[in-house]
Every structure is written in structure tokens, then in C-alpha cells.
Scaffold this active site. Structure first.
Site, PDB file in Angstrom:
ATOM      1  N   VAL A  11     -24.277  87.314 -16.448  1.00 53.85           N
ATOM      2  CA  VAL A  11     -23.795  88.161 -17.539  1.00 53.85           C
ATOM      3  C   VAL A  11     -24.549  89.490 -17.553  1.00 53.85           C
ATOM      4  O   VAL A  11     -23.952  90.561 -17.640  1.00 53.85           O
ATOM      5  CB  VAL A  11     -23.943  87.418 -18.888  1.00 53.85           C
ATOM      6  CG1 VAL A  11     -23.693  88.345 -20.058  1.00 53.85           C
ATOM      7  CG2 VAL A  11     -22.979  86.237 -18.938  1.00 53.85           C
ATOM      8  N   LYS A  35     -35.835  89.009  -6.900  1.00 55.68           N
ATOM      9  CA  LYS A  35     -34.469  89.397  -7.275  1.00 55.68           C
ATOM     10  C   LYS A  35     -34.408  90.910  -7.535  1.00 55.68           C
ATOM     11  O   LYS A  35     -33.508  91.600  -7.060  1.00 55.68           O
ATOM     12  CB  LYS A  35     -34.057  88.627  -8.545  1.00 55.68           C
ATOM     13  CG  LYS A  35     -32.595  88.782  -8.883  1.00 55.68           C
ATOM     14  CD  LYS A  35     -32.303  88.333 -10.294  1.00 55.68           C
ATOM     15  CE  LYS A  35     -31.831  86.907 -10.386  1.00 55.68           C
ATOM     16  NZ  LYS A  35     -31.430  86.529 -11.754  1.00 55.68           N
ATOM     17  N   LYS A 230     -17.965  82.772 -30.081  1.00 48.46           N
ATOM     18  CA  LYS A 230     -18.231  82.455 -28.667  1.00 48.46           C
ATOM     19  C   LYS A 230     -18.247  80.941 -28.444  1.00 48.46           C
ATOM     20  O   LYS A 230     -17.597  80.423 -27.526  1.00 48.46           O
ATOM     21  CB  LYS A 230     -19.571  83.075 -28.251  1.00 48.46           C
ATOM     22  CG  LYS A 230     -20.075  82.681 -26.899  1.00 48.46           C
ATOM     23  CD  LYS A 230     -19.249  83.280 -25.770  1.00 48.46           C
ATOM     24  CE  LYS A 230     -19.667  82.688 -24.450  1.00 48.46           C
ATOM     25  NZ  LYS A 230     -19.066  83.299 -23.301  1.00 48.46           N
ATOM     26  N   GLY A 279      -7.153  68.602 -13.273  1.00 51.86           N
ATOM     27  CA  GLY A 279      -7.922  68.508 -12.034  1.00 51.86           C
ATOM     28  C   GLY A 279      -9.144  67.640 -12.206  1.00 51.86           C
ATOM     29  O   GLY A 279      -9.189  66.782 -13.095  1.00 51.86           O
ATOM     30  N   CYS A 286     -21.326  77.214 -17.961  1.00 51.05           N
ATOM     31  CA  CYS A 286     -20.951  77.540 -19.354  1.00 51.05           C
ATOM     32  C   CYS A 286     -20.354  76.370 -20.119  1.00 51.05           C
ATOM     33  O   CYS A 286     -20.953  75.896 -21.085  1.00 51.05           O
ATOM     34  CB  CYS A 286     -19.984  78.720 -19.360  1.00 51.05           C
ATOM     35  SG  CYS A 286     -20.650  80.140 -18.512  1.00 51.05           S
ATOM     36  N   LYS A 289     -22.480  73.080 -20.752  1.00 53.35           N
ATOM     37  CA  LYS A 289     -23.657  73.399 -21.572  1.00 53.35           C
ATOM     38  C   LYS A 289     -23.239  73.805 -22.998  1.00 53.35           C
ATOM     39  O   LYS A 289     -23.831  73.368 -23.985  1.00 53.35           O
ATOM     40  CB  LYS A 289     -24.410  74.547 -20.884  1.00 53.35           C
ATOM     41  CG  LYS A 289     -25.586  75.103 -21.618  1.00 53.35           C
ATOM     42  CD  LYS A 289     -26.360  76.061 -20.724  1.00 53.35           C
ATOM     43  CE  LYS A 289     -25.727  77.433 -20.608  1.00 53.35           C
ATOM     44  NZ  LYS A 289     -25.906  78.335 -21.736  1.00 53.35           N
TER      45      LYS A 289
HETATM   46  C1  UGA Z   1     -16.099  80.459 -19.013  1.00 53.15           C
HETATM   47  C2  UGA Z   1     -15.099  81.159 -19.951  1.00 53.15           C
HETATM   48  O1  UGA Z   1     -13.790  81.102 -19.386  1.00 53.15           O
HETATM   49  C3  UGA Z   1     -15.494  82.618 -20.171  1.00 53.15           C
HETATM   50  O2  UGA Z   1     -14.617  83.223 -21.104  1.00 53.15           O
HETATM   51  C4  UGA Z   1     -16.931  82.664 -20.717  1.00 53.15           C
HETATM   52  O3  UGA Z   1     -17.369  84.001 -20.872  1.00 53.15           O
HETATM   53  C5  UGA Z   1     -17.859  81.942 -19.730  1.00 53.15           C
HETATM   54  O4  UGA Z   1     -17.411  80.578 -19.559  1.00 53.15           O
HETATM   55  C6  UGA Z   1     -19.257  81.991 -20.310  1.00 53.15           C
HETATM   56  O5  UGA Z   1     -19.472  81.397 -21.366  1.00 53.15           O
HETATM   57  O6  UGA Z   1     -20.111  82.718 -19.786  1.00 53.15           O
HETATM   58  P1  UGA Z   1     -16.463  80.398 -16.338  1.00 53.15           P
HETATM   59  O7  UGA Z   1     -17.290  79.189 -16.617  1.00 53.15           O
HETATM   60  O8  UGA Z   1     -17.033  81.486 -15.503  1.00 53.15           O
HETATM   61  O9  UGA Z   1     -16.028  81.110 -17.740  1.00 53.15           O
HETATM   62  O10 UGA Z   1     -15.120  79.955 -15.615  1.00 53.15           O
HETATM   63  P2  UGA Z   1     -13.688  79.408 -16.080  1.00 53.15           P
HETATM   64  O11 UGA Z   1     -12.662  80.167 -15.352  1.00 53.15           O
HETATM   65  O12 UGA Z   1     -13.556  79.353 -17.538  1.00 53.15           O
HETATM   66  O13 UGA Z   1     -13.708  77.919 -15.479  1.00 53.15           O
HETATM   67  C7  UGA Z   1     -14.605  76.946 -15.977  1.00 53.15           C
HETATM   68  C8  UGA Z   1     -14.287  75.602 -15.367  1.00 53.15           C
HETATM   69  O14 UGA Z   1     -13.079  75.081 -15.890  1.00 53.15           O
HETATM   70  C9  UGA Z   1     -14.103  75.619 -13.842  1.00 53.15           C
HETATM   71  O15 UGA Z   1     -14.736  74.493 -13.279  1.00 53.15           O
HETATM   72  C10 UGA Z   1     -12.605  75.528 -13.667  1.00 53.15           C
HETATM   73  O16 UGA Z   1     -12.240  74.928 -12.449  1.00 53.15           O
HETATM   74  C11 UGA Z   1     -12.226  74.645 -14.839  1.00 53.15           C
HETATM   75  N1  UGA Z   1     -10.829  74.815 -15.272  1.00 53.15           N
HETATM   76  C12 UGA Z   1     -10.393  75.990 -15.765  1.00 53.15           C
HETATM   77  C13 UGA Z   1      -9.963  73.717 -15.197  1.00 53.15           C
HETATM   78  O17 UGA Z   1     -10.333  72.621 -14.757  1.00 53.15           O
HETATM   79  N2  UGA Z   1      -8.669  73.865 -15.635  1.00 53.15           N
HETATM   80  C14 UGA Z   1      -8.219  75.038 -16.138  1.00 53.15           C
HETATM   81  O18 UGA Z   1      -7.030  75.092 -16.526  1.00 53.15           O
HETATM   82  C15 UGA Z   1      -9.092  76.127 -16.201  1.00 53.15           C
END
Ligand code: UGA
Length: 458
Positions: A11, A35, A230, A279, A286, A289
Site C-alpha cells: 500500500v 529494501k 474499510k 474457487g 488482506c 487477516k
Molecule cells: C483486497 C480488496 O479487494 C481490496 O479492495 C483491498 O484494498 C485489499 O484487499 C486490502 O485490504 O489491502 P487483494 O487482497 O489484493 O484486495 O485482492 P482481491 O482481488 O480482492 O482478491 C483476494 C482473494 O480473493 C484472492 O485470493 C482471489 O483469488 C479471491 N477471490 C476474489 C475469489 O476467490 N473469488 C472472487 O470472486 C474474487
């Protein structure tokens, strides 16, 4: 505007680069010297599409600076974002040690008005605690009554880190980030909304000024509500995923196809198609946690968030039921060769944190399977966190001699694989699609036996 970001993780780094892109002068801070050394040379520690070219550009233009010194960053900035990690404690609660430490460091070095903005995902009331920590530290520094924020007189001129004159005034705000890994730059540059949790007009004005070029709707509220937005957003998205995963379980039992079910549901504007992909479950740094932390926050405040507990349980069981499906179709797993394609928790990232592949690989190995794996970006990081398995240079090498192929991440490059070639290399033509993203008809025409999740076939 002169802005600092403390914490150059996902972030922090992406926010820093994007704020530099908006024309601000940004100092990114991290306590990891290696880093920072790499970042100063334009090397991104994470794989994120589009990040490195912007990093290099704004480094060159001197709009982006890197340091390990919170003191330097604090002194040179008007607005300081806190974007440090908030890992989970044993009981699921967010560990805010780094946040507290950074707040104290800022207070030790500030010598004029600062707006301190929390960007890390934190439980409600953290902003208030940051405010209190800064106030207490300032009052110690200036030896005054902690309750008179911003009005205490500076008394002890011999005190280390003290500047002359009055205790510097400050504001604290909450400005949660909603970017996703893998599409972080576009998520940040074109947000659905900007949430400002502010307690003063000045804080609101400064944050509005920073985000002025963006056209997104701005939700202005107090800090507690911003923090709650959030938590509630991430937990709601996790709930959508677990809901469709539960539906997928029933689809398999009754012969319905979850892809069509999600499509049919998704056209309803009140539901929407997003985050209805069944899936092997959600992973990453994120959702797991944040769901834990929200359950814990509710518990601490006397509410049993049973719904979210079930969301978590469903997510865990997606992995075990997928492993059971593989075991069932292979019949004997011991000494069978299994090719795993995709290890990262989602595509377009090399992030392995809480990736479903971790549990699935361990479970299959425990049954005596011989695992060969390939991920387009995460092979390197996976080596550090997976038990010893064979890592391959591409999907074809991973597939060679295998009794089945298991897809765990929906990388775009997997869709265009030469499956006829793969079929010739495999020992048995079995495909398990843990993300429902492959073309089942095409694979079956090529002679594969295909198993997805919730596709009406178990
Ligand atoms: C998530 C949120 O989508 C962001 O809006 C947020 O800012 C972020 O957490 C955070 O709190 O920092 P992220 O974890 O990067 O983002 O990725 P996502 O695209 O949300 O996917 C999270 C998980 O859910 C992945 O393992 C993905 O494969 C899974 N997922 C997502 C599914 O199994 N099905 C879905 O329909 C969508």
C-alpha cells in the site's frame, strides 16, 4: 504538497508512486535498509504491473525519495501517511505495534503542524489512539499537561529533539485504501470512492487538495466510521466469495453450473457480478487477516459475528474439499505425479501470503504425491514457504509425466497454453481447475477429463 509515507510495503509504495504521479513530492520510508537501497535504484521489491516504470520515472524527476529516517521524512512533510503492516496476533486481533511506534516517532520529530493519516487497515478507534499517542509523546517532549493538545508551552529547552516555541499542532485522519494487488496502480488512480475520516476542517481540506485531480466520489465522515468502512468492505467481499463457494458446493451435488448461476445473479444490479467467482477460496494478506480482525473487534465489543465466522469456515473448507476431489479422482495419490500451475494467491502478483496453494500442496504431499509446480512470477517466493517440491521453468515442464494438472491461480498465460501438447506429455489427462477459468468444452474435446468447482460434476 510535501508528503511522507511511512511503510514501503504494497500500500505504501504504490500510494507513494501514485501521489508522485499526481505531482506531489513524496518521501517513502521503511526500516528495511536493503529494501530502501533497492528502491533508491528503482528496483521494486514486489511484482506489480506498471509499478517499476513509474518508480524509475519519479525517482529520476526527484518527486520520489526513499529513506530509512522517520525524522527526515517528518521534518520535510506537511502530510504523513502511516502505511505500516498490521499483522494478525494469535487471537486474530490486529497487532498495532508498528502503528504505535511510528506515531511516537512522528511526535518525537515534528516541529510544525502535521496531518497524520492512517492508511493501514486498522480496527475502529485506532485513529483516536494514534491521536492520543502523539499528544502524550508531545506533552512528554515539551513537559506539559497531556490534555491540552496543541496549546502546551514548550518549557525544557535542553530536551533532545525539542524545537523552539509552542507544541506543534497536528491532526489525525483516516484515509483507507481499497487497491487490489495485481491491479494496484489503476485501482489507486481510478478509485471507486475516496473515504476521508476527519475530525477537523483543515484535515479535510488538505486531503481534498491531495486528491483533487481524481474524479471519484468523496465520502467524508469521522475517523471511526472511515475505519469501519474499510473493515466492512473487505469482510463483505469475503462474504460474497464464501457465499458463491457455498452455492458451488450445492451446484456440484444437484448438477447445476455455478458459472451460469453467478452470471444470472450478477445481472441484478443489487447483487453485481464482481466477487462471485467460486474457487479454492480467498487468500492474500488482506481478506483472511481482515475477517479475523473484524470478528475479534466485534467480540471485544460484545457482538458475536457468527456470519463472518462461517465465511471463514467456508473459505477453509473450499481447499480441503478440492483436495478430496483430487484424491477421489486419482484414487491412489501416493507416488502419483501432480503438476500444480499457479501458486500466488491471485494472478499478476508474486505474493504467496496465505495463498490457497500453501495448504493444498502440503495436503497432497502428505498423501505421498510427487509435486511439480510452476508460477509465472511466484516460483522464487514460493520456494521459501512451500515444502520441498520441484519448481519448473514453464507449464509444459510441470505437466510432463503428470497424472493430473491442478490449476490454482488464473494466470492469463495459462488460458492460451497448447493443451494438445500438454495432453501428449501427461501420463493421465486429468485437469482440476481450482479457479473455473479454463475452457471446459475445449479441454474435453482434446480428451481431458475436466473438474472445476461447482460445475455440476463431482
Ligand atoms: C483486497 C480488496 O479487494 C481490496 O479492495 C483491498 O484494498 C485489499 O484487499 C486490502 O485490504 O489491502 P487483494 O487482497 O489484493 O484486495 O485482492 P482481491 O482481488 O480482492 O482478491 C483476494 C482473494 O480473493 C484472492 O485470493 C482471489 O483469488 C479471491 N477471490 C476474489 C475469489 O476467490 N473469488 C472472487 O470472486 C474474487
Amino acid at each position: 504538497m510535501n508528503i511522507s509515507i511511512i511503510g514501503s510495503g504494497y500500500v505504501g509504495l504504490v500510494t507513494g508512486v501514485c501521489l508522485a504521479h499526481l505531482g506531489h513530492r513524496v518521501i517513502c520510508v521503511d526500516n528495511d535498509t536493503q529494501k530502501i537501497k533497492e528502491l533508491k535504484q528503482g528496483q521494486s521489491p514486489i511484482f506489480e504491473p506498471g509499478l517499476e516504470p513509474l518508480l524509475k520515472r519519479y525517482l529520476k524527476e526527484k518527486k520520489l525519495l526513499f529513506t530509512t529516517s522517520i525524522e527526515e521524512a517528518t521534518r520535510q512533510s506537511l502530510v504523513i501517511f502511516i502505511a505500516v503492516g498490521t499483522p494478525s496476533k494469535e487471537n486474530g486481533e490486529a497487532d498495532l505495534t508498528y502503528v504505535e511506534n511510528v506515531a511516537r516517532q512522528i511526535a518525537l520529530h515534528m516541529d510544525s503542524y502535521k496531518l497524520i493519516v492512517e492508511k493501514s487497515t486498522v480496527p475502529t478507534a485506532t485513529g483516536q489512539r494514534i491521536e492520543r499517542t502523539i499528544r502524550m509523546t508531545l506533552s512528554q517532549r515539551f513537559s506539559e499537561d497531556p490534555s491540552s493538545r496543541g496549546r502546551a508551552r514548550w518549557r525544557n529547552s535542553s530536551k533532545k529533539n525539542s524545537s523552539k516555541g509552542e507544541v506543534p499542532p497536528f491532526d489525525v485522519a483516516s484515509n483507507p485504501e481499497f487497491l487490489r494487488e495485481g491491479s494496484a496502480i489503476s485501482d489507486l488512480m481510478e478509485p471507486d470512492r475516496i473515504v476521508l475520516g476527519v475530525e477537523s476542517k483543515k484535515a479535510e481540506e488538505l486531503l481534498r487538495e491531495i486528491y483533487k485531480p481524481w474524479k471519484a466520489p468523496v465520502v467524508v465522515t469521522n475517523m471511526n466510521s472511515a475505519e469501519m468502512i474499510k473493515h466492512a468492505s473487505n469482510s463483505f467481499l469475503a462474504t460474497k466469495i464464501s457465499f458463491i463457494n457455498a452455492v458451488a458446493q450445492i451446484c456440484d451435488r444437484v448438477g447445476a453450473d455455478v458459472l451460469k448461476v453467478a452470471e444470472g445473479m450478477g445481472f441484478d444490479k443489487r447483487i453485481g457480478r464482481g466477487f462471485l467467482d467460486a474457487g479454492v477460496g480467498y487468500g492474500g494478506s488482506c481478506f483472511p487477516k481482515d475477517v479475523d480482525a473484524f470478528i475479534r473487534l466485534a467480540e471485544k465489543n460484545g457482538y458475536d459475528f457468527a456470519l463472518l465466522k462461517e465465511v471463514r469456515t467456508i473459505n477453509e473448507s473450499q481447499k480441503s474439499s478440492f483436495v478430496r476431489l483430487i484424491e477421489d479422482k486419482l484414487w491412489i495419490v501416493k507416488n502419483k505425479q501432480i503438476g500444480i500451475l499457479g501458486l500466488a494467491f491471485k494472478p499478476n502478483t508474486d505474493d504467496m501470503r496465505l495463498a490457497p496453494s500453501l495448504d493444498i500442496v502440503v495436503a497432497l504431499k502428505k498423501e505421498g504425491a510427487i509435486i511439480k509446480a510452476y508460477d509465472p512470477q511466484a516460483n522464487g517466493k514460493a520456494k521459501d514457504v512451500l515444502p520441498p517440491i520441484q519448481f519448473c521453468k514453464d507449464a509444459y515442464t510441470a505437466a510432463a509425466g503428470c497424472d493430473c494438472l491442478v490449476f490454482l491461480t488464473e494466470w492469463e498465460e495459462f488460458k492460451s497454453l497448447d493443451f494438445a501438447k500438454i495432453r501428449r506429455r501427461m501420463h493421465q489427462p486429468l485437469i482440476f481447475d481450482g479457479r473455473n477459468f479454463l475452457d471446459q468444452d475445449r479441454l474435453e474435446r482434446l480428451g481431458f477429463e475436466y473438474f472445476g468447482i461447482g460445475r455440476g460434476k463431482v
